[in-house]
Design an enzyme around this catalytic site. Structure first.
Site, PDB file in Angstrom:
ATOM      1  N   ASP A 112       0.943  -1.093   0.014  1.00 36.16           N
ATOM      2  CA  ASP A 112       0.031   0.013   0.143  1.00 36.16           C
ATOM      3  C   ASP A 112       0.855   1.198   0.009  1.00 36.16           C
ATOM      4  O   ASP A 112       0.250   2.412   0.073  1.00 36.16           O
ATOM      5  CB  ASP A 112      -0.963  -0.022   1.112  1.00 36.16           C
ATOM      6  CG  ASP A 112      -0.141   0.057   2.639  1.00 36.16           C
ATOM      7  OD1 ASP A 112       1.036  -0.099   2.653  1.00 36.16           O
ATOM      8  OD2 ASP A 112      -1.092  -0.234   3.635  1.00 36.16           O
ATOM      9  N   GLY A 113       2.169   1.171   0.215  1.00 35.03           N
ATOM     10  CA  GLY A 113       2.775   2.295   0.250  1.00 35.03           C
ATOM     11  C   GLY A 113       3.154   3.176   1.625  1.00 35.03           C
ATOM     12  O   GLY A 113       3.477   4.229   1.499  1.00 35.03           O
ATOM     13  N   ARG A 126      12.782  11.009   7.299  1.00 35.83           N
ATOM     14  CA  ARG A 126      14.033  10.460   7.564  1.00 35.83           C
ATOM     15  C   ARG A 126      14.992  11.145   7.002  1.00 35.83           C
ATOM     16  O   ARG A 126      15.018  11.559   5.800  1.00 35.83           O
ATOM     17  CB  ARG A 126      14.072   8.961   7.294  1.00 35.83           C
ATOM     18  CG  ARG A 126      15.497   8.420   7.270  1.00 35.83           C
ATOM     19  CD  ARG A 126      14.949   6.770   7.238  1.00 35.83           C
ATOM     20  NE  ARG A 126      15.265   6.115   5.919  1.00 35.83           N
ATOM     21  CZ  ARG A 126      14.801   4.681   5.933  1.00 35.83           C
ATOM     22  NH1 ARG A 126      14.767   3.986   6.583  1.00 35.83           N
ATOM     23  NH2 ARG A 126      14.692   4.222   4.636  1.00 35.83           N
ATOM     24  N   ARG A 165      22.826   1.932  -1.248  1.00 34.91           N
ATOM     25  CA  ARG A 165      22.949   0.880  -0.625  1.00 34.91           C
ATOM     26  C   ARG A 165      23.771  -0.187  -1.381  1.00 34.91           C
ATOM     27  O   ARG A 165      23.785  -0.029  -2.568  1.00 34.91           O
ATOM     28  CB  ARG A 165      21.630   0.504   0.039  1.00 34.91           C
ATOM     29  CG  ARG A 165      20.659   0.585  -1.316  1.00 34.91           C
ATOM     30  CD  ARG A 165      18.965   0.448  -0.443  1.00 34.91           C
ATOM     31  NE  ARG A 165      18.297   1.847  -0.708  1.00 34.91           N
ATOM     32  CZ  ARG A 165      17.463   1.911   0.369  1.00 34.91           C
ATOM     33  NH1 ARG A 165      17.043   1.133   1.271  1.00 34.91           N
ATOM     34  NH2 ARG A 165      16.534   3.239   0.342  1.00 34.91           N
ATOM     35  N   ASP A 177      19.688  -4.576   0.788  1.00 33.70           N
ATOM     36  CA  ASP A 177      18.958  -3.242   0.432  1.00 33.70           C
ATOM     37  C   ASP A 177      19.103  -2.286   1.726  1.00 33.70           C
ATOM     38  O   ASP A 177      18.482  -1.246   1.600  1.00 33.70           O
ATOM     39  CB  ASP A 177      17.541  -3.243  -0.020  1.00 33.70           C
ATOM     40  CG  ASP A 177      16.996  -4.300   0.825  1.00 33.70           C
ATOM     41  OD1 ASP A 177      17.084  -5.613   0.920  1.00 33.70           O
ATOM     42  OD2 ASP A 177      15.641  -3.873   1.348  1.00 33.70           O
ATOM     43  N   ASN A 178      19.189  -2.999   2.990  1.00 36.52           N
ATOM     44  CA  ASN A 178      19.399  -2.164   4.052  1.00 36.52           C
ATOM     45  C   ASN A 178      20.848  -2.013   4.576  1.00 36.52           C
ATOM     46  O   ASN A 178      21.048  -1.688   5.671  1.00 36.52           O
ATOM     47  CB  ASN A 178      18.459  -2.922   5.153  1.00 36.52           C
ATOM     48  CG  ASN A 178      17.136  -3.050   4.956  1.00 36.52           C
ATOM     49  OD1 ASN A 178      16.313  -2.020   4.237  1.00 36.52           O
ATOM     50  ND2 ASN A 178      16.298  -3.677   5.637  1.00 36.52           N
ATOM     51  N   ASP A 203      16.782   1.632   8.294  1.00 33.46           N
ATOM     52  CA  ASP A 203      15.690   0.747   8.422  1.00 33.46           C
ATOM     53  C   ASP A 203      15.672  -0.259   9.937  1.00 33.46           C
ATOM     54  O   ASP A 203      16.056  -1.084   9.954  1.00 33.46           O
ATOM     55  CB  ASP A 203      15.774  -0.266   7.151  1.00 33.46           C
ATOM     56  CG  ASP A 203      14.711   0.240   5.985  1.00 33.46           C
ATOM     57  OD1 ASP A 203      14.273   1.133   6.127  1.00 33.46           O
ATOM     58  OD2 ASP A 203      14.547  -0.624   5.096  1.00 33.46           O
TER      59      ASP A 203
HETATM   60  P1  AMP Z   1      12.125  -2.760   4.137  1.00 31.94           P
HETATM   61  O1  AMP Z   1      11.613  -4.118   4.956  1.00 31.94           O
HETATM   62  O2  AMP Z   1      11.488  -1.593   4.697  1.00 31.94           O
HETATM   63  O3  AMP Z   1      13.412  -2.735   4.029  1.00 31.94           O
HETATM   64  O4  AMP Z   1      11.346  -2.878   2.803  1.00 31.94           O
HETATM   65  C1  AMP Z   1      11.761  -4.048   1.945  1.00 31.94           C
HETATM   66  C2  AMP Z   1      10.889  -3.690   0.512  1.00 31.94           C
HETATM   67  O5  AMP Z   1       9.697  -3.567   0.600  1.00 31.94           O
HETATM   68  C3  AMP Z   1      11.465  -2.024  -0.070  1.00 31.94           C
HETATM   69  O6  AMP Z   1      11.363  -2.205  -1.532  1.00 31.94           O
HETATM   70  C4  AMP Z   1      10.083  -1.386   0.576  1.00 31.94           C
HETATM   71  O7  AMP Z   1      10.027  -0.129  -0.211  1.00 31.94           O
HETATM   72  C5  AMP Z   1       9.181  -2.359   0.271  1.00 31.94           C
HETATM   73  N1  AMP Z   1       7.975  -2.312   1.110  1.00 31.94           N
HETATM   74  C6  AMP Z   1       7.865  -2.348   2.492  1.00 31.94           C
HETATM   75  N2  AMP Z   1       6.719  -2.231   3.109  1.00 31.94           N
HETATM   76  C7  AMP Z   1       6.024  -1.717   1.936  1.00 31.94           C
HETATM   77  C8  AMP Z   1       4.495  -1.148   1.831  1.00 31.94           C
HETATM   78  N3  AMP Z   1       3.691  -0.999   2.763  1.00 31.94           N
HETATM   79  N4  AMP Z   1       4.265  -0.904   0.291  1.00 31.94           N
HETATM   80  C9  AMP Z   1       4.999  -1.114  -0.687  1.00 31.94           C
HETATM   81  N5  AMP Z   1       6.349  -1.344  -0.523  1.00 31.94           N
HETATM   82  C10 AMP Z   1       6.769  -1.684   0.776  1.00 31.94           C
HETATM   83 MG    MG Z   2      14.806  -1.181   3.473  1.00 32.48          MG
END
Ligand code: AMP
Ligand code: MG
Length: 492
Positions: A125-126, A177, A184, A252-253, A262
């Site tokens: 959902d972004g 942030r 990364r 990616d983190n 993150d």
């Molecule tokens: P993260 O776990 O925050 O490091 O995210 C890993 C990946 O999942 C990244 O590409 C984020 O943009 C994507 N992502 C995490 N949560 C969401 C969300 N609620 N909606 C869309 N993309 C997400």
């Molecule tokens: Mg991340």
């Protein structure tokens, strides 16, 4: 009274790196409400925020209003998540608003996290839920105060809408942030996986200019890699020195600048155990406390792979050179860790047996289920002449008196007056850390009752983690009885 803050954006990423992002507007939210705003950080960034109303700040930091000079983009990147490679991740719920050059000349990314879908949302959902936004705000700022390189938190805004997590509606929020950059390991992997050598070379030049200018010139790729490796070694040694578990050390983190980034299912150790895992999604224990240096090494190997073509035309030689650099990681990390550990033990000199002394202490902590933070903090009380509070942390573990005798002998071989040593130790061994039960209680109050007071009070104590504060004993104490089943679920 200014009606909007002056960020004075200078957006090098959006200007110079076509193909590394997509332009994207933030979603509009129905009821933005400013929950937290980091005035000290705004000041440090040179953002002219004085006199700007909370309503305008809420509009800006929710994404409803685009600040002047911003150029919102979603960045592309790839990543190994829990060991498996995804060639295209990207900012699925974040937007880089732009870059701010602080009065001291340092450049920072300003990013909205939870600002709505992007082409990289992959069905998500972004958005962000309030709980994780508050957790990242609180813990990242605490990490900064603890002396750990980290992204920072500039603002938290409630959106006035619900987001759905595991079938339940929870309040939504946006975090602003601030990072040295959002480059990364996964950014390099994205272009490497596509075999785009030109973009990789461009990315390397950009990363060197922005973070490691000393690597420009001869052998830039190799010297860049060496610099990132050193930064990661320093970072993870810091984590290990304060009992921090990141929880999702995916590539990616893994920040090129060497910052903690993150804060999902992160947590601090209470009772020490090297196998401790907090993240509910880390079922294999890949990112357990004691594994973090190994994982950093693994992540650096993934970075090295992307640089092979940039090191030189002879592939075999490039691999050999990068491997030689990579193989230095354990020693570089060990040196960083040991130097922090010596400082934590109040040692100013170096002896060959110091590593064993520190490891023996860890082993005793594990057997005695001692609280990580208080073990080191109470060691200064030992130096001041009283063993009782230190001993009481170990649940009768029989090896501790022997260890103390060795420790006393060790400091006895160094010059230095006890009170001076103890004071220096108290400056590196925190008394207050964001203990999991305190963080959870503060977030629950904010989520459930809209009561930010516990969170603000906790943040206030964590602002000075090394200074004993009157009446704040409850913030220093581990949860009575220790919750063995503690898990963080709020990764997203
Ligand atoms: P993260 O776990 O925050 O490091 O995210 C890993 C990946 O999942 C990244 O590409 C984020 O943009 C994507 N992502 C995490 N949560 C969401 C969300 N609620 N909606 C869309 N993309 C997400
Ligand atoms: Mg991340």
């Amino acid at each position: 009274m200014p009606d909007a803050p002056d960020f004075r954006f200078d957006n090098s990423y959006a200007r110079d790196l076509a193909g590394f992002f997509v332009r994207q507007a933030a979603a509009q939210v129905p009821g933005p409400q400013l929950l937290l705003f980091n005035r000290a950080l705004a000041e440090r960034l040179g953002i002219g925020w004085r006199g700007v109303s909370d309503a305008v700040l809420a509009a800006l930091f929710s994404g409803n209003q685009v600040p002047e000079g911003a150029d919102p983009v979603a960045l592309v990147y790839a990543g190994h998540q829990f060991g498996g490679f995804t060639p295209r991740l990207g900012d699925g719920r974040a937007l880089l608003l732009g870059e701010v050059v602080a009065p001291d000349g340092q450049r920072f990314d300003v990013q909205l996290k939870g600002s709505g879908p992007t082409p990289f949302s992959r069905g998500g959902d972004g958005k962000s839920a309030l709980g994780p936004v508050l957790r990242e705000y609180l813990v990242s700022e605490a990490m900064h105060r603890l002396g750990v390189p980290t992204t920072r938190a500039l603002a938290a805004v409630a959106t006035g809408e619900y987001v759905y997590r595991d079938g339940a509606g929870v309040p939504g929020a946006v975090l602003t942030r601030v990072a040295s950059s959002h480059l990364r390991v996964g950014t390099f992997q994205y272009f490497a996986a596509r075999g785009d050598g030109e973009k990789l070379a461009q990315l390397l030049r950009y990363a060197i200019t922005r973070h490691y200018p000393a690597a420009a010139g001869v052998e830039p790729a190799l010297r860049f890699f060496r610099a990132v490796l050193a930064a990661q070694a320093r970072l993870v040694a810091r984590w290990m020195s304060i009992g921090f578990i990141h929880g999702v050390m995916n590539t990616d983190n893994t920040s090129i600048a060497g910052e903690t980034i993150d804060y999902g299912p992160c947590a601090f150790l209470d009772r020490y155990h090297p196998g401790q895992v907090f993240s509910s999604i880390d079922t294999g224990g890949r990112y357990a406390f004691g594994n973090q240096p190994l994982i950093a090494h693994w992540n650096l190997a993934r970075l090295a792979e992307t640089l092979i073509g940039l090191v030189g035309p002879d592939e075999q030689q490039a691999i050999a050179e990068l491997t030689a650099e990579l193989d230095r990681f354990p020693a570089v990390y060990e040196a960083e860790w040991l130097s922090l550990m010596r400082a934590k033990l109040g040692l100013s000199g170096e002896e060959a047996g110091d590593g064993a002394l520190v490891r023996d202490l860890h082993a005793a902590m594990a057997r005695g289920e001692a609280d990580f933070t208080l073990t080191f903090r109470f060691l200064s009380i030992v130096v001041r002449g009283d063993d009782a509070s230190f001993l009481a942390l170990f649940n009768g573990e029989p090896s501790v008196p022997d260890w103390l005798a060795q420790y006393r002998a060790r400091i006895g071989r160094e010059a230095g007056e006890p009170e001076m040593r103890a004071t220096a130790m108290d400056r590196i061994n925190p008394l207050y850390i964001p203990r999991n039960h305190l963080v959870d209680a503060a977030i629950s109050a904010a989520e459930g009752q809209g009561d930010l007071a516990p969170l603000v009070a906790l943040a206030g104590v964590l602002d000075q983690p090394f200074t004993e504060q009157a009446g704040k004993d409850g913030y220093a104490a581990p949860l009575a009885g220790h919750d063995r089943r503690f898990r963080t679920f709020c990764g997203t």
